[in-house]
Scaffold this motif. Structure first.
Motif, PDB file in Angstrom:
ATOM      1  N   MET A   1     -45.348  40.315  34.575  1.00  0.00           N
ATOM      2  CA  MET A   1     -45.592  41.366  33.570  1.00  0.00           C
ATOM      3  C   MET A   1     -47.037  41.825  33.532  1.00  0.00           C
ATOM      4  O   MET A   1     -47.950  41.142  33.972  1.00  0.00           O
ATOM      5  CB  MET A   1     -45.192  40.866  32.183  1.00  0.00           C
ATOM      6  CG  MET A   1     -46.017  39.685  31.759  1.00  0.00           C
ATOM      7  SD  MET A   1     -45.572  39.123  30.126  1.00  0.00           S
ATOM      8  CE  MET A   1     -46.526  37.635  30.065  1.00  0.00           C
ATOM      9  N   LYS A   2     -47.192  43.030  32.944  1.00  0.00           N
ATOM     10  CA  LYS A   2     -48.530  43.565  32.692  1.00  0.00           C
ATOM     11  C   LYS A   2     -48.812  43.382  31.208  1.00  0.00           C
ATOM     12  O   LYS A   2     -47.944  43.593  30.382  1.00  0.00           O
ATOM     13  CB  LYS A   2     -48.543  45.068  33.007  1.00  0.00           C
ATOM     14  CG  LYS A   2     -48.705  45.404  34.469  1.00  0.00           C
ATOM     15  CD  LYS A   2     -49.079  46.883  34.566  1.00  0.00           C
ATOM     16  CE  LYS A   2     -49.166  47.419  35.972  1.00  0.00           C
ATOM     17  NZ  LYS A   2     -49.813  46.629  36.953  1.00  0.00           N
ATOM     18  N   GLU A   3     -50.034  42.996  30.878  1.00  0.00           N
ATOM     19  CA  GLU A   3     -50.369  42.779  29.474  1.00  0.00           C
ATOM     20  C   GLU A   3     -51.528  43.677  29.071  1.00  0.00           C
ATOM     21  O   GLU A   3     -52.538  43.714  29.747  1.00  0.00           O
ATOM     22  CB  GLU A   3     -50.798  41.327  29.271  1.00  0.00           C
ATOM     23  CG  GLU A   3     -49.693  40.346  29.570  1.00  0.00           C
ATOM     24  CD  GLU A   3     -49.421  39.427  28.420  1.00  0.00           C
ATOM     25  OE1 GLU A   3     -49.371  39.936  27.277  1.00  0.00           O
ATOM     26  OE2 GLU A   3     -49.271  38.227  28.656  1.00  0.00           O
ATOM     27  N   PRO A   4     -51.393  44.398  27.956  1.00  0.00           N
ATOM     28  CA  PRO A   4     -52.493  45.252  27.500  1.00  0.00           C
ATOM     29  C   PRO A   4     -53.639  44.393  26.934  1.00  0.00           C
ATOM     30  O   PRO A   4     -53.416  43.237  26.584  1.00  0.00           O
ATOM     31  CB  PRO A   4     -51.849  46.082  26.399  1.00  0.00           C
ATOM     32  CG  PRO A   4     -50.742  45.220  25.870  1.00  0.00           C
ATOM     33  CD  PRO A   4     -50.256  44.402  27.030  1.00  0.00           C
ATOM     34  N   PRO A   5     -54.849  44.963  26.814  1.00  0.00           N
ATOM     35  CA  PRO A   5     -55.965  44.173  26.305  1.00  0.00           C
ATOM     36  C   PRO A   5     -55.918  43.896  24.799  1.00  0.00           C
ATOM     37  O   PRO A   5     -56.696  43.100  24.307  1.00  0.00           O
ATOM     38  CB  PRO A   5     -57.201  45.019  26.668  1.00  0.00           C
ATOM     39  CG  PRO A   5     -56.700  46.381  26.949  1.00  0.00           C
ATOM     40  CD  PRO A   5     -55.258  46.270  27.321  1.00  0.00           C
ATOM     41  N   THR A   6     -55.000  44.548  24.072  1.00  0.00           N
ATOM     42  CA  THR A   6     -54.924  44.253  22.633  1.00  0.00           C
ATOM     43  C   THR A   6     -53.622  43.529  22.335  1.00  0.00           C
ATOM     44  O   THR A   6     -52.599  43.762  22.979  1.00  0.00           O
ATOM     45  CB  THR A   6     -54.953  45.539  21.780  1.00  0.00           C
ATOM     46  OG1 THR A   6     -53.897  46.379  22.242  1.00  0.00           O
ATOM     47  CG2 THR A   6     -56.271  46.257  21.917  1.00  0.00           C
TER      48      THR A   6
END
Ligand SMILES: [Mg+2]
Length: 344
Positions: free
Chosen positions: A21-26
């Protein structure tokens, strides 16, 4: 005993991407406070992880129910840890992040009542804790190179792989960090065939072990990878609770414990002992979480072989101060009672 909670915002320094998965910085996390009848407070964090079926919203939804269970099972006694944790597990089943926040808060509270840190309560020696790795998430090659440079002070790097350009990534890491100890984590990103084909490449780059090469439920695949590889194999996604250890004996070399998977500090201790009984090694990892969550895991580190507790070190804003990892990867303990955490 009373239970309150508050949702806090966390920001990571970089986007944090892994194979699945990709995870956002917030992101958000949940700060749980348990207060006993004398007004002493214990704190814990619930780092909800969607892969294990939880979000901040599910945590917030189940905590009021857990408050009721705490009231009934605890009967005002925070020392009734076994009884309370069993009742919490009975009430909501999995929901490990929500439960571990309450477990950590109770251990914090008990330590504060006794005036001792949790590690001391367990008879552990901080000097026995191995150094932590620092994780490099998947990104564009040059962004990863920048992350490796920013992590110059850490002697152990954990590299996230499971992309079509794993060899290129490893080559860049070795250009930047020829002497560092390297762990590799595929986060279920390979098939058994791919893992068996790629692991000799990891060996050439001097990698120490490979974590979760194949899918969570694919124990036959894990076993086959281990039989065809000289690198030790670590189960992370495949090992949630102590009962999983027996299924993994003979299948992998090591299990990676995370509090947000196993749901309680006491279950984490049971995993350590179950793994030792099977002659397996033990790693202790984390999610992206603040120092409050990391501090609970730090208490256990003298019992394990490998530590990967960089969750708070990846944050741009950490709401808490306390035990964690130093810039050289060594573990920072303190003598404050309980988990030793304060609000920044
Ligand atoms: Mg992992």
């Amino acid at each position: 005993m009373k239970l309150d909670f508050q949702i806090l915002d966390l920001r990571t320094k970089h986007a944090f991407n892994i194979a699945r998965m990709k995870e956002p910085p917030t992101r958000r996390t949940v700060w749980v406070r348990v207060t006993d009848d004398d007004g002493v407070e214990g704190w814990g964090e619930a780092p909800a992880t969607p892969f294990y079926g939880e979000t901040v919203d599910t945590v917030a939804a189940v905590l009021p129910g857990l408050a009721g269970v705490l009231e009934d099972a605890g009967q005002g006694d925070p020392f009734a840890l076994e009884r309370i944790e069993a009742a919490l597990a009975m009430h909501i089943g999995r929901n490990p992040a929500a439960r571990v926040a309450v477990s950590a808060a109770l251990h914090d509270l008990v330590g504060k009542r006794l005036g001792v840190p949790v590690w001391k309560l367990w008879g552990l020696d901080p000097a026995a804790a191995p150094k932590s790795s620092f994780t490099i998430g998947i990104d564009e090659l040059e962004v990863m190179r920048q992350k490796v440079r920013e992590a110059a002070s850490y002697p152990i790097l954990k590299i996230k792989v499971g992309t079509p350009r794993d060899a290129e990534i490893l080559r860049m890491i070795r250009e930047e960090a020829p002497e560092k100890t390297l762990y590799v984590d595929a986060n279920t990103g390979w098939t058994t065939k791919e893992a068996i084909r790629l692991i000799p490449m990891l060996e050439e780059f001097g990698v120490s072990f490979v974590e979760q090469p194949v899918a969570k439920g694919d124990l036959a695949g894990l076993r086959m990878v281990r039989e065809h590889s000289r690198l030790p194999v670590v189960a992370d996604e495949s090992c949630e609770v102590a009962a999983d250890v027996a299924k993994l004996a003979g299948v992998v070399d090591c299990v990676n414990i995370k509090l947000a998977k196993c749901g309680s500090l006491r279950e984490a201790l049971r995993i350590v002992h179950a793994a030792r009984a099977h002659g397996m090694q033990v790693m202790l990892g984390c999610m992206i979480e603040s120092t409050l969550g990391i501090a609970a895991a730090v208490q256990l580190t003298p019992l394990v072989d490998f530590v990967d507790l960089d969750g708070a070190a990846l944050l741009a804003n950490d709401p808490f101060e306390g035990p964690g990892i130093e810039a050289d990867g060594s573990l920072r303990f303190n003598d404050a009672p309980g988990l030793g955490v304060t609000r920044r």
